[in-house]
Structures are given as structure tokens and as C-alpha cells.
Design a protein around this motif. Sequence first.
Motif, PDB file in Angstrom:
ATOM      1  N   SER B 298       0.836  -1.205   0.000  1.00  0.00           N
ATOM      2  CA  SER B 298       0.000   0.000   0.000  1.00  0.00           C
ATOM      3  C   SER B 298       0.863   1.244   0.000  1.00  0.00           C
ATOM      4  CB  SER B 298      -0.899   0.006   1.241  1.00  0.00           C
ATOM      5  OG  SER B 298      -0.118   0.067   2.420  1.00  0.00           O
ATOM      6  N   ALA B 299       0.229   2.358  -0.289  1.00  0.00           N
ATOM      7  CA  ALA B 299       0.911   3.640  -0.135  1.00  0.00           C
ATOM      8  C   ALA B 299       1.251   3.824   1.339  1.00  0.00           C
ATOM      9  CB  ALA B 299       0.009   4.769  -0.616  1.00  0.00           C
ATOM     10  N   SER B 300       2.424   4.354   1.594  1.00  0.00           N
ATOM     11  CA  SER B 300       2.889   4.493   2.975  1.00  0.00           C
ATOM     12  C   SER B 300       2.138   5.598   3.712  1.00  0.00           C
ATOM     13  CB  SER B 300       4.384   4.823   2.977  1.00  0.00           C
ATOM     14  OG  SER B 300       4.807   5.194   4.266  1.00  0.00           O
ATOM     15  N   ASN B 301       1.989   5.399   5.009  1.00  0.00           N
ATOM     16  CA  ASN B 301       1.572   6.530   5.835  1.00  0.00           C
ATOM     17  C   ASN B 301       2.630   7.615   5.756  1.00  0.00           C
ATOM     18  OD1 ASN B 301      -0.564   4.865   6.600  1.00  0.00           O
ATOM     19  ND2 ASN B 301      -0.571   5.748   8.675  1.00  0.00           N
ATOM     20  N   GLU B 302       2.227   8.836   6.070  1.00  0.00           N
ATOM     21  CA  GLU B 302       3.149   9.958   5.937  1.00  0.00           C
ATOM     22  C   GLU B 302       3.032  10.873   7.149  1.00  0.00           C
ATOM     23  OE1 GLU B 302       1.672  11.175   2.101  1.00  0.00           O
ATOM     24  OE2 GLU B 302       0.267  12.570   3.014  1.00  0.00           O
ATOM     25  N   ASP B 306      -1.344  18.122   8.361  1.00  0.00           N
ATOM     26  CA  ASP B 306      -1.913  19.458   8.153  1.00  0.00           C
ATOM     27  C   ASP B 306      -3.033  19.403   7.119  1.00  0.00           C
ATOM     28  OD1 ASP B 306      -2.154  22.328   8.100  1.00  0.00           O
ATOM     29  OD2 ASP B 306      -0.061  22.424   8.754  1.00  0.00           O
ATOM     30  N   SER B 307      -3.582  20.553   6.836  1.00  0.00           N
ATOM     31  CA  SER B 307      -4.667  20.652   5.866  1.00  0.00           C
ATOM     32  C   SER B 307      -4.236  20.117   4.504  1.00  0.00           C
ATOM     33  CB  SER B 307      -5.095  22.120   5.725  1.00  0.00           C
ATOM     34  OG  SER B 307      -5.878  22.295   4.574  1.00  0.00           O
ATOM     35  N   PHE B 308      -5.184  19.507   3.842  1.00  0.00           N
ATOM     36  CA  PHE B 308      -4.897  18.981   2.509  1.00  0.00           C
ATOM     37  C   PHE B 308      -4.389  20.097   1.591  1.00  0.00           C
ATOM     38  CE2 PHE B 308      -5.775  17.295  -1.669  1.00  0.00           C
ATOM     39  CZ  PHE B 308      -5.503  15.946  -1.532  1.00  0.00           C
ATOM     40  N   ASP B 309      -4.922  21.283   1.774  1.00  0.00           N
ATOM     41  CA  ASP B 309      -4.550  22.402   0.896  1.00  0.00           C
ATOM     42  C   ASP B 309      -3.118  22.873   1.128  1.00  0.00           C
ATOM     43  OD1 ASP B 309      -7.024  22.336  -0.231  1.00  0.00           O
ATOM     44  OD2 ASP B 309      -7.880  23.844   1.120  1.00  0.00           O
ATOM     45  N   ASN B 310      -2.508  22.469   2.219  1.00  0.00           N
ATOM     46  CA  ASN B 310      -1.137  22.905   2.476  1.00  0.00           C
ATOM     47  C   ASN B 310      -0.096  22.016   1.808  1.00  0.00           C
ATOM     48  OD1 ASN B 310      -1.938  25.109   3.880  1.00  0.00           O
ATOM     49  ND2 ASN B 310      -1.730  24.172   5.909  1.00  0.00           N
ATOM     50  N   ARG B 311      -0.567  21.032   1.052  1.00  0.00           N
ATOM     51  CA  ARG B 311       0.367  20.308   0.196  1.00  0.00           C
ATOM     52  C   ARG B 311       0.655  21.196  -1.018  1.00  0.00           C
ATOM     53  NH1 ARG B 311      -0.457  14.455   1.252  1.00  0.00           N
ATOM     54  NH2 ARG B 311      -1.741  14.462   3.114  1.00  0.00           N
ATOM     55  N   THR B 312       1.872  21.250  -1.426  1.00  0.00           N
ATOM     56  CA  THR B 312       2.200  22.121  -2.552  1.00  0.00           C
ATOM     57  C   THR B 312       1.921  21.405  -3.877  1.00  0.00           C
ATOM     58  OG1 THR B 312       4.469  21.342  -2.820  1.00  0.00           O
ATOM     59  CG2 THR B 312       4.084  23.062  -1.160  1.00  0.00           C
ATOM     60  N   ASP B 313       1.948  22.175  -4.944  1.00  0.00           N
ATOM     61  CA  ASP B 313       1.768  21.571  -6.268  1.00  0.00           C
ATOM     62  C   ASP B 313       2.900  20.606  -6.603  1.00  0.00           C
ATOM     63  OD1 ASP B 313      -0.551  22.940  -6.601  1.00  0.00           O
ATOM     64  OD2 ASP B 313       0.329  24.572  -7.784  1.00  0.00           O
ATOM     65  N   ALA B 314       4.022  20.821  -5.946  1.00  0.00           N
ATOM     66  CA  ALA B 314       5.166  19.919  -6.159  1.00  0.00           C
ATOM     67  C   ALA B 314       5.023  18.636  -5.348  1.00  0.00           C
ATOM     68  CB  ALA B 314       6.464  20.628  -5.791  1.00  0.00           C
ATOM     69  N   LYS B 315       3.892  18.473  -4.689  1.00  0.00           N
ATOM     70  CA  LYS B 315       3.628  17.303  -3.837  1.00  0.00           C
ATOM     71  C   LYS B 315       4.645  17.214  -2.707  1.00  0.00           C
ATOM     72  CE  LYS B 315       0.551  16.296  -6.968  1.00  0.00           C
ATOM     73  NZ  LYS B 315      -0.838  16.796  -6.768  1.00  0.00           N
ATOM     74  N   ASP B 343      -6.190  12.010  -6.087  1.00  0.00           N
ATOM     75  CA  ASP B 343      -5.545  13.112  -6.799  1.00  0.00           C
ATOM     76  C   ASP B 343      -4.025  13.030  -6.834  1.00  0.00           C
ATOM     77  OD1 ASP B 343      -5.972  15.296  -8.383  1.00  0.00           O
ATOM     78  OD2 ASP B 343      -5.783  16.742  -6.748  1.00  0.00           O
ATOM     79  N   PHE B 344      -3.461  11.850  -6.718  1.00  0.00           N
ATOM     80  CA  PHE B 344      -2.003  11.686  -6.758  1.00  0.00           C
ATOM     81  C   PHE B 344      -1.320  12.624  -5.762  1.00  0.00           C
ATOM     82  CE2 PHE B 344      -2.960   9.312 -10.483  1.00  0.00           C
ATOM     83  CZ  PHE B 344      -1.880   8.473 -10.702  1.00  0.00           C
ATOM     84  N   SER B 345      -1.927  12.780  -4.598  1.00  0.00           N
ATOM     85  CA  SER B 345      -1.439  13.758  -3.629  1.00  0.00           C
ATOM     86  C   SER B 345      -0.562  13.158  -2.550  1.00  0.00           C
ATOM     87  CB  SER B 345      -2.641  14.456  -2.977  1.00  0.00           C
ATOM     88  OG  SER B 345      -3.318  15.226  -3.930  1.00  0.00           O
ATOM     89  N   GLN B 346      -0.173  11.907  -2.695  1.00  0.00           N
ATOM     90  CA  GLN B 346       0.696  11.304  -1.693  1.00  0.00           C
ATOM     91  C   GLN B 346       2.045  12.031  -1.681  1.00  0.00           C
ATOM     92  OE1 GLN B 346      -0.884   9.349  -4.165  1.00  0.00           O
ATOM     93  NE2 GLN B 346      -2.622   8.983  -2.804  1.00  0.00           N
ATOM     94  N   LEU B 347       2.616  12.131  -0.501  1.00  0.00           N
ATOM     95  CA  LEU B 347       3.841  12.902  -0.337  1.00  0.00           C
ATOM     96  C   LEU B 347       5.083  12.021  -0.244  1.00  0.00           C
ATOM     97  CD1 LEU B 347       2.599  15.606   2.206  1.00  0.00           C
ATOM     98  CD2 LEU B 347       2.778  15.764  -0.279  1.00  0.00           C
ATOM     99  N   THR B 348       4.942  10.772  -0.608  1.00  0.00           N
ATOM    100  CA  THR B 348       6.099   9.876  -0.574  1.00  0.00           C
ATOM    101  C   THR B 348       5.915   8.781  -1.619  1.00  0.00           C
ATOM    102  OG1 THR B 348       7.296   8.232   0.751  1.00  0.00           O
ATOM    103  CG2 THR B 348       4.996   8.609   1.311  1.00  0.00           C
TER     104      THR B 348
END
Lengths: 157, 544
Positions: B298-302, B306-315, B343-348
Motif C-alpha cells: 500500500s501507499a505508505s503513511n506519511e 496538516d490541511s490537505f490544501d497545504n500540500r504544494t503543487d510539487a507534492k 488526486d495523486f497527492s501522496q507525499l512519498t
Amino acid sequence: MPEWMKWTAPAAAVVSLTSAAHAVQYLTVAQAQKLAFPSAAQFVEVQAGRAWKAESGGKVIGLFVFDHVIGKHLYIDYTVALDPAGRVLRVDILQYRESYGGEVRQASWLAQFVGKTSASPLTVDQDIRNISGATLSSHHVTEGVKRILATFGHGIR
Amino acid sequence: MVIRDRACARTRRPFLSVTAADRPPGLNRSTATVATLLAAVSLLAIDVGSAQAAEDQPAKQQISNEALLKKLDAMEQRIKMLESELKRRPPAPATAAPSRTPAPRGPYADAVPAPTAAAADKAPPAAEAAPGVSEPARKPILGLADSPVAGLSIGAYGEFFFGAQQNSAAGGQWQNGFDARRMVLLPTYQITDNIIFNAEIEFEHAGSGFDNDDKLHGTAEIEQLWVDFKIIDQFNWRAPGIDLVPIGWINQHHEPTEFYSVLRPELYNGLIPSTWKVPGSSVYGTLTDGVKYQVMVSASNEDFGDSFDNRTDAKTVPPPGTAYFPGIDGLNALGFSNPPLGDFSQLTNNIAVSGRLDVSPAFAPGLAGSVSAYYSPNTTPRGAHDDMGNFLGNSSLAVFDAEFRYRVPNTGFEFRGEYVEAIFGNPANLRANNDSDPTNNVGKTMWGASGEIAYHVPLGTILNSSWEAVPFYRYTIEDLQTGGFAGTDVNAPTGAGQLQFHNVGVAVFPSPKLVLKGTYQKVINKDPAGANSDSVLGGVGFLF
């Protein structure tokens, strides 16, 4: 991609594709009949696709019933074998389709039904154990056996 | 019937035609047509027989005996041909077979209609379920009627709470309230006997709304979404989708009828971040009678809470200089670390592996248990940093769980126990230890344990259902802030991460599908200010 996934993923895909044609059917009706009445010479259908008399040497040695109940959302196919007096000889799960709750297939759990009659409580948490994680399936199979006994469990004429 | 009414039949209907009303239950259109052909040919033969018998009526003797014999021969050949065609056709699927017997009553009467009493010696119905034949058209929808879409069923579970609880944000003031905690729809579509689609569509806190008069601040989410390929008993594949991490017991069996307290067991409120749902794929099966397994990637926990919106466009997490909340901390454990589902928003890029082994030994009836584990090589998100602008390195996460459930045979007693531990590879790289908050720091591990005793009391039959009451008591202890801290923060935990919970209450089951609950919960921690989180709650839960 990790190295181990490169090896296991294709293998899993191949196994999946090549096996897709095989039904996950643990027993066919004929196999279940043979398990329940190994000495039977023939099975005479008395309700199409539903009930058969097991005969040996020209005598009725029992009744074999196919039925299904809903587990949680999908059907569980099962069979019940009764002796001429209407006692349960054997219960088998032929097909279990759901992803959780398949513990009703366990032989030790199904063995609880052996000897039950239409006079038995056949109630989960009384004479039948509940299975945690398979609560609905265990209740529904128990209910199904109870219905079969209510219908056929008064002896075979 | 056909013989008596044959004249009318010939005049009112086209020859060799059949209507739906005529069609015997269980016969599909093609089979019914062939059967009608046979019936019509037989009818004609009887007609001819009648004509032969009427030799003393010269006006009707327009056909010679020789011609009649030829015609009979032709019809005989035709009947044989049709009979062979019938034999070649596959058996009629039972999907078209409406029940001719009354549906049985009772809570589980939604299966095959039971044959009438003493039916064993009677002639079989025209068509009944053939063994091994799938019957998708008879699947129920919401338990009320046949599904309008063959193979589709929709179940549901949900729970709502009411009562009084202390508000720690208000100094422990007792406040009354209500929460429509969740309503979940469970569509299941049986593509084939071997390919099953499943989903959970969840509305929490009565859903969401935008207008002030809506007064809604809930969610609508996909909690599960996957397709199972049932291959063999020992090996099945769950295609990539949204699934539950196979750890512990309640994470995968979180319906309110599976536990007795109003709130989910405490170990699943952070240490196991239930409902722990992840993008993943798994294989599972039964190794032998009473032993099952599941292995998931599975995709890893990260470590980003914080808020979903505080993820940058660079993920990535927000750039250095901008603070953000951790996903793992000493007060909420792993509660905010679940990976995003869309939305391909995983950070790792990291992939986690988890697995469980379920055992229900035949030699100990009523006993079941499991051991399970989860491992991610790195939970640090892209661009993770401390509050001084230094980037954070990797830190792995391992979670182990062992639990058992024992319903003592022939008694009302039930016992449950569980232990769970989380281990962090490098606490110095956890955001909570580098966020300038000295109270939420994390040590090398977190752990928790619980023990529960319950007693099942049958209440008899009430309102056509067998009721059961289950009084229970559960004790839980957790330490979310053990030793081994490392990081740039000042380390000054208040003791809020050392917790004890006492739960006592009763769950009343009017049926296995419905539960009415009442629970008093006492929460104790080592914070001098106290936990201020006690509650007296009632709840209603259902699953069908």
C-alpha cells in the motif's frame, strides 16, 4: 519498484489470469452427496435441483437438500444431509462468495449441526457458536439449516 | 389445460406462439419456445387422433388414412428433432424463476424460498435453483426486493451517538450532544462468482453542506473500493483500490455490531488509526482449516497532519519557513498520518507492506485471534523540515498487533485482549520532535494494551426476534510518549500521552443486525490538568 515486487507481481498476475476460469467452488453437489452418503447407490431427485433421496439396496437411507442463504450480501451455497428419521448427518458449504466471514466453512463449526433435529433450538449462542467476524454468515447458515429441518426434518415417507 | 382449451388457443393466438404468462417459471424464452413447439405438435397430434375417431362423419373425412399416417410420421420426426434440441440446450437459469411458494418469514428469510412441508414426495416444481448456477437477478437490494440490476446488492451499516461528555477544551465542562457519526452504504456487485466488486460509501456526521442553515460539517468519502478475484481457496487477489490495512481486529471489522462500547475501542483511535484505509492491493486466502492470511502492499503513511490544501503543487509539505502539523505525534499517535486517497497527492513514493494471520483453532472452540504487522521504510514526506529550515531524513514505521477473542463455550462469558506497538526507526526525523511544541514529542515507541470481559444474557423473543444483552467492562492502557526522544524540540511532555481508559456498559442486540448501546467511559492521563474527557453515551448501530 522494490525488487521483490518485480518478481511477485507478474507471477501473481499470471496465476490470476490462468486461474480465473476455475470457480471457487469447494464442493459440487455430486461430491457433497458422495461425502454425505458414501454407500448410496443412487440419488433420486424429488425436487429439481433442490432435494434428493439417497437410496441403497432399494431402501431410502436419507435425504439430501441443496439450498443457499445470504451471508452478508452474497449467497452461500450449502447442503444438508438428513437420515431417514430427520436428523442432520452432515452440513457442507459448497460455495462462499464473500471476502469476509468464510469461517463458516470450518469443519469444527459445521460439525455442530450433526445430530440436530427439527426439535433442536438451532440458535446461535445457544446450541451453535457464533463466529466473530462472521456473525451474519453464522446466523444465516444456522437459520437455513433450521428451515430445512422444519421442512424435511419430520422423517422420510 | 392445453387439451381442454386447444380450440381457443388456436383461434386466439398465432400458431406456435407463447406469451410470457404461458411460460412456465424457470424457462427462458428460447427454451419456452421449444417447449411450446413440442406442446403444439402434441396438440396437433391429438387433433388428428380425434379426426380419426370420427370416421362416421363423412363430411370430415377429407384426409385419407394414408395421408394421416404420413403426417404422423412427419410429426414424430419433428418431435424427436425438438427433443434432441432441448437436450442440447443448457439448463434454464433460475434467475427467471419466480418463487411459487410463499417467502418464509423471519429476519433471514431473504434466501431461497423454502419448499412446502412434505414436499419431498411430491413432483418437483417446474424450475428451481440449479446447483452451481449463479442467480444474480435474485440478489436483494437493501433487503427489500430483488435487485433491479442483476448481481447488485446494497447493504448498509451506521451508528449514531447521544449523551453527555466532558469537553477538554472547555475545562472539562459536561456538555450534551448528538452525533450522526456515520452512515455507510455497501454496494456489492457480483460480476461473476469469482469476481466481486465491493465499496463502502461513507457519510460522517450527517454529511456536508455549504449554507449556514445546513449546519453540517461532515464528510462524504469512499472508505473501501476494490475488486476481488476469487481464484482458489488458498490464493485470491484484491486488485488495487482503497482497502483497510489488515492489522488488528476492529480495523477490518469496524461495524458497530462487532464491539460493545459506543465508541470504538481506544487502541483504534490513534495507535491503529482506524479506519486505516489506504491505496493498496493484497492477496489473501485460507492456508488450512482455521488459518487465514492476508498480505497487502500500500501507499505508505506519511508524517504530515496538516490541511490537505497545504500540500504544494510539487507534492511536498510547505516550504521551509512555513510550519505544518505532524502526522505522527505523542498525543494523537498515528491518527493524522494516513495517506491521502485521491488526486495523486501522496507525499512519498514509499510502499508499505502489511500482513495478518488469523487463527481459529478447532481444538479450542470459541477462540479466535490474529497477529498482524505493518512496515513502511519511510514515513517522512517530501520536503519535510524542522522549524529552523533543516530538512528531515528518513524514519521507518513498524506496527505490531496481537489480539484474541474467546467466547467460552456453553457459558455467557466472552474475553478479548489486544496488544499493539508502534516502533519508529529514527524519532529525530519525526516532525513532532521538530515543530517547536515541547509537549507532543514522540519517543522510540508507542504501545497500548486492552482487556475486556463481557457476558451474554439471552433476553428471549421480543417483537419476533431473539434479543441478547451484553454487559461488558474494558480496560485500556496506552503510552504514546515513551523514552528515546530525539529532535530539535525541547522535550517536556505533560503526561497527556500516558492514558488509561475504563469502559463499562451494556450492548443490547435485538438482532445480530442491530445494537443499542450505553457506555460510561472514564479517561485518566498523567497530565496534571487531567484528561477531562469522560463521557456517558448512548448509541444505536446497525448492519445489514
